[in-house]
Scaffold this active site. Structure first.
Site, PDB file in Angstrom:
ATOM      1  CD  GLU A 152       6.836  -1.711  -1.910  1.00  0.00           C
ATOM      2  OE1 GLU A 152       6.864  -0.903  -1.159  1.00  0.00           O
ATOM      3  OE2 GLU A 152       8.134  -2.491  -2.024  1.00  0.00           O
ATOM      4  N   GLY A 165      -0.844  -1.104  -2.121  1.00  0.00           N
ATOM      5  CA  GLY A 165      -2.251  -0.344  -1.939  1.00  0.00           C
ATOM      6  C   GLY A 165      -1.910   0.322  -0.619  1.00  0.00           C
ATOM      7  CB  SER A 166      -4.653   1.736   1.207  1.00  0.00           C
ATOM      8  OG  SER A 166      -5.541   0.698   1.597  1.00  0.00           O
ATOM      9  CB  CYS A 192       3.249   5.178  -2.395  1.00  0.00           C
ATOM     10  SG  CYS A 192       4.368   4.770  -3.641  1.00  0.00           S
ATOM     11  CB  THR A 216      -6.247  -2.831   1.340  1.00  0.00           C
ATOM     12  OG1 THR A 216      -7.073  -2.047   1.309  1.00  0.00           O
ATOM     13  CG2 THR A 216      -6.664  -4.055   0.563  1.00  0.00           C
ATOM     14  N   GLY A 217      -3.491  -3.416   3.301  1.00  0.00           N
ATOM     15  CA  GLY A 217      -2.431  -3.943   3.498  1.00  0.00           C
ATOM     16  C   GLY A 217      -2.283  -4.749   4.776  1.00  0.00           C
TER      17      GLY A 217
HETATM   18  P1  NAD Z   1      -6.457   0.092  -1.924  1.00  0.00           P
HETATM   19  O1  NAD Z   1      -5.788  -0.595  -0.743  1.00  0.00           O
HETATM   20  O2  NAD Z   1      -7.750   0.243  -1.540  1.00  0.00           O
HETATM   21  O3  NAD Z   1      -6.564  -1.042  -3.169  1.00  0.00           O
HETATM   22  C1  NAD Z   1      -5.476  -1.524  -3.805  1.00  0.00           C
HETATM   23  C2  NAD Z   1      -5.717  -2.829  -4.316  1.00  0.00           C
HETATM   24  O4  NAD Z   1      -6.133  -3.990  -3.291  1.00  0.00           O
HETATM   25  C3  NAD Z   1      -7.201  -2.796  -5.392  1.00  0.00           C
HETATM   26  O5  NAD Z   1      -6.684  -3.619  -6.646  1.00  0.00           O
HETATM   27  C4  NAD Z   1      -8.121  -3.206  -4.456  1.00  0.00           C
HETATM   28  O6  NAD Z   1      -9.181  -3.814  -5.366  1.00  0.00           O
HETATM   29  C5  NAD Z   1      -7.492  -4.322  -3.703  1.00  0.00           C
HETATM   30  N1  NAD Z   1      -8.165  -4.767  -2.585  1.00  0.00           N
HETATM   31  C6  NAD Z   1      -8.934  -3.997  -1.780  1.00  0.00           C
HETATM   32  N2  NAD Z   1      -9.457  -4.702  -0.709  1.00  0.00           N
HETATM   33  C7  NAD Z   1      -8.961  -5.997  -0.697  1.00  0.00           C
HETATM   34  C8  NAD Z   1      -8.767  -6.972   0.276  1.00  0.00           C
HETATM   35  N3  NAD Z   1      -9.543  -7.153   1.283  1.00  0.00           N
HETATM   36  N4  NAD Z   1      -7.837  -8.000  -0.291  1.00  0.00           N
HETATM   37  C9  NAD Z   1      -7.142  -7.911  -1.029  1.00  0.00           C
HETATM   38  N5  NAD Z   1      -7.203  -6.882  -1.981  1.00  0.00           N
HETATM   39  C10 NAD Z   1      -7.885  -5.976  -1.774  1.00  0.00           C
HETATM   40  O7  NAD Z   1      -5.436   1.319  -2.368  1.00  0.00           O
HETATM   41  P2  NAD Z   1      -5.970   2.251  -3.457  1.00  0.00           P
HETATM   42  O8  NAD Z   1      -6.559   3.243  -2.906  1.00  0.00           O
HETATM   43  O9  NAD Z   1      -6.182   1.576  -4.774  1.00  0.00           O
HETATM   44  O10 NAD Z   1      -4.256   2.807  -3.679  1.00  0.00           O
HETATM   45  C11 NAD Z   1      -3.908   3.987  -3.066  1.00  0.00           C
HETATM   46  C12 NAD Z   1      -2.848   3.450  -1.985  1.00  0.00           C
HETATM   47  O11 NAD Z   1      -1.910   2.513  -2.449  1.00  0.00           O
HETATM   48  C13 NAD Z   1      -2.324   4.420  -1.113  1.00  0.00           C
HETATM   49  O12 NAD Z   1      -2.220   4.265   0.287  1.00  0.00           O
HETATM   50  C14 NAD Z   1      -0.944   4.335  -1.804  1.00  0.00           C
HETATM   51  O13 NAD Z   1       0.083   5.032  -0.972  1.00  0.00           O
HETATM   52  C15 NAD Z   1      -0.793   3.176  -2.002  1.00  0.00           C
HETATM   53  N6  NAD Z   1       0.558   2.908  -2.820  1.00  0.00           N
HETATM   54  C16 NAD Z   1       1.713   2.376  -2.251  1.00  0.00           C
HETATM   55  C17 NAD Z   1       2.653   2.212  -3.312  1.00  0.00           C
HETATM   56  C18 NAD Z   1       3.997   1.788  -2.798  1.00  0.00           C
HETATM   57  O14 NAD Z   1       4.912   1.216  -3.609  1.00  0.00           O
HETATM   58  N7  NAD Z   1       4.349   1.737  -1.531  1.00  0.00           N
HETATM   59  C19 NAD Z   1       2.579   2.531  -4.604  1.00  0.00           C
HETATM   60  C20 NAD Z   1       1.368   3.064  -5.026  1.00  0.00           C
HETATM   61  C21 NAD Z   1       0.324   3.155  -3.841  1.00  0.00           C
END
Ligand code: NAD
Length: 468
Positions: free
Chosen positions: A241, A219-220, A275, A223-224
């Site tokens: 990731e 994810g982002s 990503c 959030t990471g």
């Molecule tokens: P996001 O971080 O908003 O959400 C990702 C997931 O995390 C969702 O399931 C969400 O519900 C969950 N989440 C949200 N808050 C949380 C918390 N506090 N604790 C635990 N889980 C939580 O990301 P997004 O908008 O869904 O995805 C886009 C992002 O993901 C972009 O930044 C993209 O670059 C990244 N991404 C990275 C990779 C990689 O492999 N490096 C691959 C795909 C996407």
């Protein structure tokens, strides 16, 4: 509207509450997904903990056979799943079908990957081997851009190693995961894979849950960082990731028309919502206009529309907040002097459609350059000196991948070797394969997915030693 169910302890579980899932091509809800409550999450965690006792010590061949059966079952369900991906994610149906096929390929790959017991010492002093043991319950959390492929990258190695899983998709794309999860769970003992759905708070409950030993998160960056904070008090293992701001550097000997094809799709595949897609392009002064023109021609020609219609190459942006974000980044850039060689605004129709956009006259300090746009807008920047271009490509907190484009592959490879990122490409971008380690430097992540490195991320190493 179809209502989908969660899978907990091998059973379909009805929720107390549901939430709507929106089709981004129409802005209309087309399905409802369960809102998992805390008691149901506890049930899923208990089920995974119970199942771990047997699955964690099961015969390796049992797990290999299960993975291959899962790959076959996903392949059989390819078009059912692809349609769900297109409806909730937006990508064209062909791309969604490819995503399902790739997900199956990841399960097939890990079905055959060695889980070695290695002898490290065998001499007069003693005998030592290292074995790989599973970690326990894994919390797997995925984003909305590749809902199925990203779950495959987590589940396949986690299961091979002998872990059990609680999986949560993004609230924007829960349906394909709920359905694929049901299919996958049918080939596993009850509780080995539990699938829950809900909002962001459900992810936070998972990452702080005491049953979890490993968090596998995509994810982002924002959030990471929250996930890393949640993992710390319990020292849970984690793989993160995260986002990227990949640079493509064009060298002065490149053929603009040829490199434009690769750079365009390196940036606009999945409507830029990748990503590890190209998010900044550096072009030498001598080629600037030709490269911008070639990219802009492609951006104008590409077919954008509802992914369920034949012949579409790009769909809508997945969700309203992301649509607003891309719109804001582009309009800020234009207000600060950027020039749109193609696109520059939303498409006037229902759905979160945005014109494929090529921007030039952009510079560092503009948000479209400094931040991850994660959408169909690509900034192209001039450079004078190659060392300067490399330094600017690396001057970012991100480090996922990067590429160098040239008629001379060796020269490009020398430049690519200077990029600070997990994957460095020559004349290509976006090469994510089950056998190639994938991971980000700096803010782009912690840990590795894929290949034996990705498998090790779901294991504890145990040394077994006895003196002679
Ligand atoms: P996001 O971080 O908003 O959400 C990702 C997931 O995390 C969702 O399931 C969400 O519900 C969950 N989440 C949200 N808050 C949380 C918390 N506090 N604790 C635990 N889980 C939580 O990301 P997004 O908008 O869904 O995805 C886009 C992002 O993901 C972009 O930044 C993209 O670059 C990244 N991404 C990275 C990779 C990689 O492999 N490096 C691959 C795909 C996407």
């Amino acid at each position: 509207m179809t209502q989908y169910l969660m899978t907990i302890d091998g059973r379909d579980v009805s929720p107390a509450d549901l939430f709507d899932v929106i089709n981004p091509a129409t802005e209309q809800p087309f399905a409802q997904a369960p809102q998992c409550n805390r008691a149901q999450l506890d049930e899923a965690m208990e089920s995974a903990s119970r199942a771990f006792l047997a699955w964690g010590t099961s015969e390796l061949d049992t797990r290999r056979n299960a993975l291959q059966a899962i790959a076959n079952a996903l392949t059989s369900a390819q078009y059912t799943l692809a349609e769900l991906v297109t409806k909730e994610q937006g990508k064209p149906l062909g791309a969604a079908a490819f995503e399902v096929a790739e997900t199956a390929r990841w399960f097939s790959y890990f079905a055959k990957l060695p889980l070695p017991e290695e002898t490290l010492q065998d001499d007069a002093a003693g005998h030592g081997v290292v074995v790989r043991r599973p970690l326990g319950v894994v919390a797997a959390i995925t984003p909305w851009n590749f809902p199925l492929l990203l779950l495959g990258m987590k589940l396949a190695p986690a299961l091979l190693a002998g872990n059990t899983i609680v999986l949560k998709p993004s609230p924007y794309t829960p349906v394909s995961t709920l359905v694929a999860g049901r299919i996958i769970a049918e080939h596993l003992p009850p509780g080995v894979l539990n699938v829950v759905s809900g909002g962001d708070e459900l992810g936070a409950w998972m990452t702080s849950h005491p049953a979890v030993r490993k968090i596998s998160f995509t994810g982002s960056v924002a959030t990471g960082k929250a996930v890393a904070g949640a993992a710390a008090p319990d020292l849970k293992r984690m793989t993160l990731e995260l986002g990227g701001n990949d640079a493509a550097i064009v060298l002065d000997d490149a053929d603009p028309a040829r490199v434009a094809a690769g750079i365009f799709w390196g940036a606009f595949t999945n409507n830029g919502q990748i990503c590890a897609g190209i998010k900044r392009v550096f072009v030498p002064d001598s080629l600037h206009d030709a490269v911008v023109d070639a990219l802009a021609q492609r951006a104008r020609r590409v077919r954008v529309g509802d992914g369920m219609e034949d012949g579409m190459q790009i769909g809508p942006i997945n969700n309203k907040p992301q649509f607003e974000r891309v719109k804001g980044l582009v309009s800020d850039a234009l207000a600060e002097g950027a020039i749109a060689a193609a696109g520059g605004k939303p498409i006037d129709r229902p759905g979160y459609f945005f014109e494929p956009t090529i921007l030039h006259n952009v510079r560092e300090g503009m948000r479209i350059v400094d931040e991850e746009q994660f959408g169909p807008a690509l900034p192209v920047m001039r450079y004078g000196d190659l060392d300067e271009a490399i330094a600017r490509a690396n001057a970012t907190p991100y480090g996922l991948s990067g590429s160098v484009w040239s008629s001379n592959e060796d020269r490009a490879a020398d430049v690519a070797a200077k990029l600070d990122c997990g994957s460095a490409y020559v004349n290509t971008h976006l090469v994510v394969q089950p056998h190639l380690p994938f991971g980000g430097w700096k803010w782009s992540g912690i840990g590795i997915e894929n290949g034996p490195w990705g498998l090790d991320a779901f294991c504890s190493l145990q040394v077994r030693y006895r003196p002679r």
